[in-house]
Design an enzyme around this catalytic site. Structure first.
Site, PDB file in Angstrom:
ATOM      1  N   GLU A   1      17.215 162.075  38.832  1.00  0.00           N
ATOM      2  CA  GLU A   1      16.317 161.216  39.615  1.00  0.00           C
ATOM      3  C   GLU A   1      16.835 161.127  41.034  1.00  0.00           C
ATOM      4  O   GLU A   1      18.039 160.953  41.264  1.00  0.00           O
ATOM      5  CB  GLU A   1      16.251 159.781  39.063  1.00  0.00           C
ATOM      6  CG  GLU A   1      15.439 159.626  37.827  1.00  0.00           C
ATOM      7  CD  GLU A   1      15.412 158.181  37.313  1.00  0.00           C
ATOM      8  OE1 GLU A   1      15.408 157.235  38.130  1.00  0.00           O
ATOM      9  OE2 GLU A   1      15.392 158.016  36.084  1.00  0.00           O
TER      10      GLU A   1
ATOM     11  N   TRP B   1      12.059 161.721  41.494  1.00  0.00           N
ATOM     12  CA  TRP B   1      11.485 160.550  40.825  1.00  0.00           C
ATOM     13  C   TRP B   1      10.493 159.902  41.753  1.00  0.00           C
ATOM     14  O   TRP B   1      10.868 159.469  42.818  1.00  0.00           O
ATOM     15  CB  TRP B   1      12.570 159.524  40.457  1.00  0.00           C
ATOM     16  CG  TRP B   1      11.957 158.406  39.678  1.00  0.00           C
ATOM     17  CD1 TRP B   1      11.442 157.233  40.176  1.00  0.00           C
ATOM     18  CD2 TRP B   1      11.739 158.355  38.262  1.00  0.00           C
ATOM     19  NE1 TRP B   1      10.920 156.474  39.162  1.00  0.00           N
ATOM     20  CE2 TRP B   1      11.085 157.145  37.982  1.00  0.00           C
ATOM     21  CE3 TRP B   1      12.024 159.240  37.209  1.00  0.00           C
ATOM     22  CZ2 TRP B   1      10.719 156.773  36.681  1.00  0.00           C
ATOM     23  CZ3 TRP B   1      11.652 158.866  35.929  1.00  0.00           C
ATOM     24  CH2 TRP B   1      11.012 157.636  35.673  1.00  0.00           C
TER      25      TRP B   1
ATOM     26  N   GLU C   1       6.566 149.900  37.853  1.00  0.00           N
ATOM     27  CA  GLU C   1       7.944 149.870  38.344  1.00  0.00           C
ATOM     28  C   GLU C   1       8.678 148.651  37.767  1.00  0.00           C
ATOM     29  O   GLU C   1       9.130 147.763  38.472  1.00  0.00           O
ATOM     30  CB  GLU C   1       7.922 149.899  39.876  1.00  0.00           C
ATOM     31  CG  GLU C   1       9.240 150.078  40.583  1.00  0.00           C
ATOM     32  CD  GLU C   1      10.201 151.107  39.983  1.00  0.00           C
ATOM     33  OE1 GLU C   1       9.779 152.232  39.686  1.00  0.00           O
ATOM     34  OE2 GLU C   1      11.373 150.754  39.808  1.00  0.00           O
TER      35      GLU C   1
END
Ligand code: BGC
Length: 385
Positions: free
Chosen positions: A314, A352, A359
């Site tokens: 990520e 990412w 989120e």
């Protein structure tokens, strides 16, 4: 595996990526699938403790067209997460319909020419596990081991790269120190116990996968922060050394004999001082995080000493105005490749995220996606990359 010679990498002026280098994007289950009803997050959302995820990006039903888009963008790897609570919604009960669903999803990734990178546990737990104490219960190592074994047994041939747990340190911080993620505890005294259970869980998952698939590549996903002394004093340098060891190395060192590969997540840097935390290089994104591309290079050099293949699992930016993302990716990939040139075994870069996501405790406001999602209509639109 196809080599990346594609639209995105050309547009980002990356030049040719090295032969065999993986370049792609990722998502997790709960953040995009929608309807993850047997998880502790869903439960907490229904109790009003978290923003509601609902159908999210409806990835559960739309994965096929999303992978087609990823392939069109020229990627050669895609990272997903399997939801434990779908595979085992009740203790000991394997839901074969969900197994078959993930099989279809994994086969679709392959059909689109993408390497399949899979995280087995990305923040969420089945509600039955949470009800029994979640990470605080030492039995979790056995439960997670069983689950990992089931996935390896039933879906193993459809998975190219395995990661056990996503970001153990973030679980500690967000679930047990800051109390923002389930089970919403603010109790540092629980940290040693939870850490012990996470490490034991990783080991047991690793062993269960390897027992069935001895040649599988299995790792953990670690979120590391680049720390820099605010003042160049011995004190600040000592603080940085300590933080950097505890935050970036300690967990990896505890499980080195149970790691074939390392997944590195890198988002931000922190400039620290014994006089309190301060800001120096300040290129902030919508999350308020300070980004620093060269930090990735330093972090790769730091964990490069373990001599394990590393995937950047990520690296991303919340940037709704979409005016920083291109440069952000280009610069981070540049520094990753620099570390590689200097001998660190960096095997790939996964941005990412592929889609805008739920989120976590922040809900739907933050825009990480390479692909914008209209959460009313589920329309996808490629951002400026
Ligand atoms: C997590 C992701 C999350 C990202 C941005 C990472 O710590 O693994 O799930 O979306 O941070 O906050």
């Amino acid at each position: 595996m196809k080599t990346v010679t594609n639209t995105i990498s050309e547009k980002l002026f990356l030049g040719g990526l090295p032969e065999g280098f993986l370049f792609g994007a990722g998502v997790s289950g709960h953040q995009v699938e929608g309807g993850n009803v047997h998880s502790d997050w869903w439960y907490a959302e229904q109790q009003g403790q978290l923003p509601v995820s609902g159908v999210a990006a409806d990835f559960y039903n739309r994965y096929e067209t999303d992978f087609a888009l990823a392939a069109q963008m020229g990627f050669n790897v895609f990272r997903i997460a399997i939801e434990w609570s779908r595979i085992e919604p009740e203790e000991g009960k394997i839901d074969m319909e969900s197994v078959e669903h993930y099989r279809r999803m994994l086969q679709s990734i392959k059909r689109h020419g993408l390497v399949r990178m899979v995280t087995l546990q990305h923040f969420t737990l089945p509600q039955w596990v949470a009800a029994k104490g979640g990470w605080e219960n030492p039995d979790i190592a056995r439960w997670l081991g069983t689950y990992a074994g089931v996935v390896a047994e039933l879906l193993g041939e459809e998975i190219d790269i395995f990661f056990t747990i996503n970001e153990p340190e973030v679980v500690l911080l967000m679930s047990y120190v800051r109390g923002l993620h389930p089970p919403f505890k603010k109790n540092v005294f629980l940290v040693p116990r939870v850490l012990r259970n996470i490490l034991a869980s990783h080991r047991s998952m690793y062993e269960q996968v390897k027992k069935r698939l001895p040649s599988a590549q299995v790792g953990i996903v670690k979120n590391n922060v680049f720390y820099e002394p605010y003042y160049s004093t011995v004190f600040d340098r000592a603080v940085v050394r300590a933080l950097s060891y505890v935050g970036n190395e300690y967990i990896l060192e505890k499980i080195l004999d149970h790691l074939d590969i390392i997944g590195l997540n890198y988002y931000f840097f922190d400039s620290v001082s014994v006089r309190g935390r301060t800001t120096k290089k300040a290129c902030k994104n919508d999350m308020g995080w300070r980004t620093y591309p060269k930090g990735l290079y330093y972090l790769l050099k730091q964990i490069g000493k373990y001599k394990k293949p590393i995937y950047i699992t990520e690296n991303g930016i919340a940037n709704a105005r979409d005016d920083m993302r291109q440069r952000f990716i280009a610069e981070h990939v540049h520094w990753a490749l620099q570390a590689r040139k200097e001998g660190v075994d960096v095997r790939g870069y996964v941005y990412w995220s592929f889609l805008d996501t739920y989120e976590w405790h922040d809900g739907y406001g933050l825009k990480f996606g390479l692909v914008e999602v209209n959460f009313e209509t589920q329309m996808r639109r490629r951002r400026n990359v």
